[in-house]
Write a protein that holds these residues in place. Structure first.
Motif, mmCIF file in Angstrom:
data_model
loop_
_atom_site.group_PDB
_atom_site.id
_atom_site.type_symbol
_atom_site.label_atom_id
_atom_site.label_comp_id
_atom_site.label_asym_id
_atom_site.label_seq_id
_atom_site.Cartn_x
_atom_site.Cartn_y
_atom_site.Cartn_z
ATOM 1 N N VAL A 1 -31.336 5.887 -38.234
ATOM 2 C CA VAL A 1 -31.836 4.778 -37.436
ATOM 3 C C VAL A 1 -31.823 5.267 -35.996
ATOM 4 C CG1 VAL A 1 -31.384 2.437 -36.646
ATOM 5 C CG2 VAL A 1 -30.986 3.026 -39.015
ATOM 6 N N GLU A 2 -32.916 5.014 -35.283
ATOM 7 C CA GLU A 2 -33.046 5.527 -33.923
ATOM 8 C C GLU A 2 -33.687 4.478 -33.029
ATOM 9 O OE1 GLU A 2 -34.303 9.775 -32.966
ATOM 10 O OE2 GLU A 2 -36.163 8.645 -32.758
ATOM 11 N N ALA A 3 -33.206 4.381 -31.808
ATOM 12 C CA ALA A 3 -33.803 3.508 -30.798
ATOM 13 C C ALA A 3 -34.047 4.340 -29.551
ATOM 14 C CB ALA A 3 -32.890 2.335 -30.484
ATOM 15 N N ARG A 4 -35.216 4.146 -28.952
ATOM 16 C CA ARG A 4 -35.579 4.843 -27.710
ATOM 17 C C ARG A 4 -36.059 3.829 -26.687
ATOM 18 N NH1 ARG A 4 -36.722 10.419 -27.993
ATOM 19 N NH2 ARG A 4 -36.493 11.220 -30.100
ATOM 20 N N HIS A 5 -35.800 4.137 -25.428
ATOM 21 C CA HIS A 5 -36.274 3.302 -24.325
ATOM 22 C C HIS A 5 -36.709 4.235 -23.208
ATOM 23 C CE1 HIS A 5 -36.337 0.392 -21.072
ATOM 24 N NE2 HIS A 5 -36.388 -0.535 -22.018
ATOM 25 N N PRO A 6 -37.807 3.934 -22.520
ATOM 26 C CA PRO A 6 -38.306 4.829 -21.472
ATOM 27 C C PRO A 6 -37.334 5.022 -20.306
ATOM 28 C CG PRO A 6 -39.891 3.067 -21.899
ATOM 29 C CD PRO A 6 -38.711 2.822 -22.759
ATOM 30 N N ASP A 7 -36.422 4.082 -20.096
ATOM 31 C CA ASP A 7 -35.473 4.199 -18.984
ATOM 32 C C ASP A 7 -34.306 5.138 -19.278
ATOM 33 O OD1 ASP A 7 -37.038 2.405 -17.608
ATOM 34 O OD2 ASP A 7 -35.737 0.689 -18.018
ATOM 35 N N PHE A 8 -34.131 5.535 -20.531
ATOM 36 C CA PHE A 8 -33.012 6.387 -20.920
ATOM 37 C C PHE A 8 -33.535 7.683 -21.521
ATOM 38 C CE2 PHE A 8 -31.652 1.971 -21.280
ATOM 39 C CZ PHE A 8 -30.569 1.979 -20.416
ATOM 40 N N PRO A 9 -33.015 8.838 -21.082
ATOM 41 C CA PRO A 9 -33.566 10.114 -21.546
ATOM 42 C C PRO A 9 -33.242 10.446 -23.004
ATOM 43 C CG PRO A 9 -31.681 10.486 -20.108
ATOM 44 C CD PRO A 9 -31.965 9.017 -20.077
ATOM 45 N N LEU A 10 -32.102 9.992 -23.513
ATOM 46 C CA LEU A 10 -31.709 10.327 -24.878
ATOM 47 C C LEU A 10 -31.797 9.100 -25.784
ATOM 48 C CD1 LEU A 10 -28.566 12.523 -24.138
ATOM 49 C CD2 LEU A 10 -30.860 13.292 -24.738
ATOM 50 N N PRO A 11 -32.187 9.304 -27.021
ATOM 51 C CA PRO A 11 -32.249 8.157 -27.956
ATOM 52 C C PRO A 11 -30.862 7.821 -28.506
ATOM 53 C CG PRO A 11 -32.902 10.127 -29.089
ATOM 54 C CD PRO A 11 -32.684 10.525 -27.642
ATOM 55 N N LEU A 12 -30.734 6.608 -28.996
ATOM 56 C CA LEU A 12 -29.561 6.207 -29.765
ATOM 57 C C LEU A 12 -29.914 6.504 -31.214
ATOM 58 C CD1 LEU A 12 -26.860 4.657 -30.148
ATOM 59 C CD2 LEU A 12 -28.256 2.616 -30.445
ATOM 60 N N ARG A 13 -29.137 7.370 -31.860
ATOM 61 C CA ARG A 13 -29.471 7.772 -33.233
ATOM 62 C C ARG A 13 -28.212 7.800 -34.080
ATOM 63 N NH1 ARG A 13 -33.785 11.854 -35.321
ATOM 64 N NH2 ARG A 13 -33.124 12.035 -37.469
ATOM 65 N N LYS A 14 -28.312 7.259 -35.274
ATOM 66 C CA LYS A 14 -27.191 7.242 -36.204
ATOM 67 C C LYS A 14 -27.716 7.629 -37.581
ATOM 68 C CE LYS A 14 -23.526 4.546 -37.959
ATOM 69 N NZ LYS A 14 -22.262 4.545 -37.852
ATOM 70 N N THR A 15 -26.943 8.425 -38.304
ATOM 71 C CA THR A 15 -27.345 8.855 -39.639
ATOM 72 C C THR A 15 -26.456 8.203 -40.689
ATOM 73 O OG1 THR A 15 -25.931 10.805 -39.489
ATOM 74 C CG2 THR A 15 -28.239 11.067 -38.832
ATOM 75 N N TYR A 16 -27.000 8.086 -41.893
ATOM 76 C CA TYR A 16 -26.319 7.434 -43.011
ATOM 77 C C TYR A 16 -26.503 8.266 -44.268
ATOM 78 C CZ TYR A 16 -26.842 3.531 -39.804
ATOM 79 O OH TYR A 16 -26.816 2.742 -38.685
#
Length: 71
Positions: free
Chosen positions: A25-40
């Protein structure tokens, strides 16, 4: 299985996808350089779906909040 959501107003996105051994699962936003990513692991599909729905709600919250204020 792959799910994708894009908030066109903010450019933020949420994604659920497959890896070789499970899901991510991954979330990205243009204001932040790195995505939030979690694996399962493969048996944690329900948890991955729940987290994707949560991130999709967070990503879309900006557009819903703006439309609520416009009323």
């Amino acid at each position: 299985m792959s799910l994708y959501y894009l908030n066109e107003q903010t450019g933020a996105e949420a994604r659920l996808g497959r890896t070789g051994a499970g899901f991510y699962v991954e979330a990205r936003h243009p204001d932040f350089p790195l995505p939030l990513r979690k694996t399962y692991e493969w048996f944690q599909q329900d948890i991955a779906m729940r987290d994707y729905e949560l991130l999709r709600a967070v990503v879309s919250a900006g557009s819903q909040r703006e439309s609520a204020l416009a009323r």
